[in-house]
Write a protein that holds these residues in place. Structure first.
Motif, PDB file in Angstrom:
ATOM      1  N   ASN A 172     101.710 -48.162 -10.396  1.00 28.20           N
ATOM      2  CA  ASN A 172     100.980 -48.834 -11.482  1.00 28.20           C
ATOM      3  C   ASN A 172      99.856 -49.730 -10.988  1.00 28.20           C
ATOM      4  OD1 ASN A 172     102.369 -47.903 -13.930  1.00 28.20           O
ATOM      5  ND2 ASN A 172     104.152 -48.720 -12.865  1.00 28.20           N
ATOM      6  N   SER A 173      99.442 -49.520  -9.765  1.00 27.81           N
ATOM      7  CA  SER A 173      98.381 -50.350  -9.188  1.00 27.81           C
ATOM      8  C   SER A 173      97.185 -49.481  -8.809  1.00 27.81           C
ATOM      9  CB  SER A 173      98.902 -51.039  -7.919  1.00 27.81           C
ATOM     10  OG  SER A 173      98.839 -50.128  -6.823  1.00 27.81           O
ATOM     11  N   PRO A 174      96.075 -50.109  -8.445  1.00 30.32           N
ATOM     12  CA  PRO A 174      94.911 -49.308  -7.984  1.00 30.32           C
ATOM     13  C   PRO A 174      95.209 -48.564  -6.677  1.00 30.32           C
ATOM     14  CG  PRO A 174      94.276 -51.580  -8.466  1.00 30.32           C
ATOM     15  CD  PRO A 174      95.767 -51.550  -8.504  1.00 30.32           C
ATOM     16  N   ALA A 175      96.331 -48.878  -6.018  1.00 30.74           N
ATOM     17  CA  ALA A 175      96.650 -48.220  -4.741  1.00 30.74           C
ATOM     18  C   ALA A 175      97.484 -46.953  -4.932  1.00 30.74           C
ATOM     19  CB  ALA A 175      97.387 -49.198  -3.833  1.00 30.74           C
ATOM     20  N   SER A 176      97.650 -46.526  -6.189  1.00 28.34           N
ATOM     21  CA  SER A 176      98.502 -45.342  -6.433  1.00 28.34           C
ATOM     22  C   SER A 176      97.902 -44.073  -5.822  1.00 28.34           C
ATOM     23  CB  SER A 176      98.676 -45.138  -7.933  1.00 28.34           C
ATOM     24  OG  SER A 176      99.656 -44.138  -8.137  1.00 28.34           O
ATOM     25  N   SER A 177      98.779 -43.081  -5.639  1.00 30.43           N
ATOM     26  CA  SER A 177      98.321 -41.774  -5.134  1.00 30.43           C
ATOM     27  C   SER A 177      99.338 -40.732  -5.564  1.00 30.43           C
ATOM     28  CB  SER A 177      98.240 -41.788  -3.606  1.00 30.43           C
ATOM     29  OG  SER A 177      99.560 -41.895  -3.071  1.00 30.43           O
ATOM     30  N   ASN A 178      98.926 -39.472  -5.492  1.00 28.51           N
ATOM     31  CA  ASN A 178      99.866 -38.388  -5.771  1.00 28.51           C
ATOM     32  C   ASN A 178     101.031 -38.444  -4.793  1.00 28.51           C
ATOM     33  OD1 ASN A 178     100.794 -35.767  -6.827  1.00 28.51           O
ATOM     34  ND2 ASN A 178     100.270 -35.088  -4.777  1.00 28.51           N
ATOM     35  N   PHE A 179     100.754 -38.877  -3.572  1.00 31.96           N
ATOM     36  CA  PHE A 179     101.823 -38.907  -2.576  1.00 31.96           C
ATOM     37  C   PHE A 179     102.913 -39.897  -2.977  1.00 31.96           C
ATOM     38  CE2 PHE A 179     104.191 -40.000   1.139  1.00 31.96           C
ATOM     39  CZ  PHE A 179     104.433 -38.752   1.696  1.00 31.96           C
ATOM     40  N   VAL A 180     102.509 -41.126  -3.363  1.00 33.56           N
ATOM     41  CA  VAL A 180     103.527 -42.135  -3.694  1.00 33.56           C
ATOM     42  C   VAL A 180     104.210 -41.788  -5.014  1.00 33.56           C
ATOM     43  CG1 VAL A 180     102.063 -43.834  -4.912  1.00 33.56           C
ATOM     44  CG2 VAL A 180     104.011 -44.615  -3.572  1.00 33.56           C
ATOM     45  N   GLU A 181     103.455 -41.120  -5.919  1.00 32.08           N
ATOM     46  CA  GLU A 181     104.020 -40.801  -7.234  1.00 32.08           C
ATOM     47  C   GLU A 181     104.971 -39.609  -7.166  1.00 32.08           C
ATOM     48  OE1 GLU A 181     100.978 -40.780 -10.194  1.00 32.08           O
ATOM     49  OE2 GLU A 181     102.392 -40.369 -11.804  1.00 32.08           O
ATOM     50  N   ASN A 182     104.593 -38.585  -6.396  1.00 30.90           N
ATOM     51  CA  ASN A 182     105.376 -37.342  -6.411  1.00 30.90           C
ATOM     52  C   ASN A 182     105.946 -36.936  -5.061  1.00 30.90           C
ATOM     53  OD1 ASN A 182     104.840 -36.669  -9.239  1.00 30.90           O
ATOM     54  ND2 ASN A 182     102.717 -36.487  -8.561  1.00 30.90           N
ATOM     55  N   ASP A 183     105.057 -36.686  -4.097  1.00 26.90           N
ATOM     56  CA  ASP A 183     105.498 -35.976  -2.890  1.00 26.90           C
ATOM     57  C   ASP A 183     106.521 -36.743  -2.060  1.00 26.90           C
ATOM     58  OD1 ASP A 183     103.823 -34.037  -3.775  1.00 26.90           O
ATOM     59  OD2 ASP A 183     102.268 -34.333  -2.262  1.00 26.90           O
TER      60      ASP A 183
END
Ligand code: NAD
Length: 303
Positions: A214-225
């Protein structure tokens, strides 16, 4: 266009990726001619009607399109240009499509050695062995527009039609693929580092992960992979760390060849090489996470 009813596809390299890709071509109705140094890797394809060829040259003699899905540029060069290789068997007007993660230099050498009537295309993929099995790969094609259109039905049998992209002329597919892997491996190392520090500082792992999402530092990696490890203890052995190190080396070679200094990429490569020497060549591509787990003395798990 190379439609299933009129096209024979040769497939060389039936490993973690190639086995699924060839299976999907067969299920779409393509007649296959296959080869691998491990003949048993072809068992299931042969029992469903594929033909076996003893050499890459023979594969090419009997195919309209030859696909290679091999570990490294060295393997690709040997299979394409070595004795009994693809180039000595490819028909006039035939296609060789290398879908391995490799470098433009090999295809360029092949182009110089080949008859001018043959087509040499690079089309590496993303999507892991799961995507190869499911026919949902992303494909990054370096080719002329007309070559791309001719090959599209073949790619669609293996990949997600929305994610089959022509990214430029010959060699561009390899470059895009190497940059994707470089960034993904960098995401893995950077994300693991902050998760390890945050957890060691007393924050709950899932609270930290959700905060990052939920921050500007998000990425597909942290969200999914990353969930592959956090939820399933799965470090993805479908992609061996030895091949990940090969990709990182090729990516840095590419940077060197175009004169761009890449300090961060070089550091990520060294961290990957440390994990490879610590956990072995066949450990999964996500094993660098284990380095950090060993450092902080606990596994990063949300369950
Ligand atoms: P793999 O090692 O599982 O498979 C390679 C296959 O090639 C093996 O079956 C091997 O026996 C065969 N082979 C080796 N030398 C040969 C030769 N001279 N003649 C015929 N067959 C030969 O590798 P993989 O994981 O399937 O990866 C293949 C390529 O795809 C690599 O370039 C890799 O970087 C890339 N890639 C892999 C993944 C993944 O998740 N595994 C994802 C995207 C791209």
């Amino acid at each position: 266009m190379f439609t299933a009813d009129t096209t024979t596809v040769g497939f060389i390299g039936l490993g973690n990726m190639g086995s699924g890709m060839a299976k999907n071509l067969q299920e779409h109705g393509y007649q296959l001619v296959v080869n691998d140094v491990r003949q048993d890797a072809a068992q299931s394809l042969l029992s469903h009607g594929a033909l076996w060829a003893d050499t890459a040259e023979q594969v090419a003699q009997h195919s309209d399109v030859v696909i290679t899905m091999l570990p490294t540029p060295r393997h690709v060069a040997a299979v394409a240009m070595g004795e009994g290789g693809i180039l000595s068997g490819l028909k006039s007007g035939g296609y060789w499509v290398d879908m391995s993660t490799s470098v433009p230099e090999v295809a360029q050498r092949a182009r110089e050695a080949a008859d001018s009537s043959v087509h040499i295309v690079d089309a590496p993929v993303s999507g892991m062995s799961v995507g190869a099995q499911a026919g949902r790969l992303q494909v990054f094609v370096g080719a002329e527009q007309a070559e791309f259109e001719t090959l599209r039905p073949v790619f669609e049998a293996m990949g997600d039609p929305e994610k089959i992209l022509r990214v430029g002329y010959a060699g561009a597919g390899y470059a895009v693929k190497l940059m994707i892997n470089q960034l993904w491996f960098s995401h893995l190392v950077a994300t693991t580092e902050v998760l390890a520090v945050g957890v060691k500082a007393g924050v709950d792992l899932e609270v930290l992960r959700q905060s990052l999402i939920n921050s500007p530092a998000s990425s597909n990696f942290v969200e999914n992979d990353v969930l592959s490890v956090l939820e399933h203890s799965d470090y993805d052995e479908g992609f061996a760390i030895a091949l990940a190190c090969k990709d990182l080396g090729l990516s840095i070679d590419l940077a060197r060849s175009v004169g761009v200094p890449v300090e961060l990429s070089s550091l990520v490569e060294q961290i990957y090489r440390r994990a490879k020497s610590q956990y072995g060549d066949s450990a999964g591509e996500m094993t660098p996470i284990k380095l950090y787990e060993d450092l902080i003395g606990l596994e990063l798990r949300t369950t």
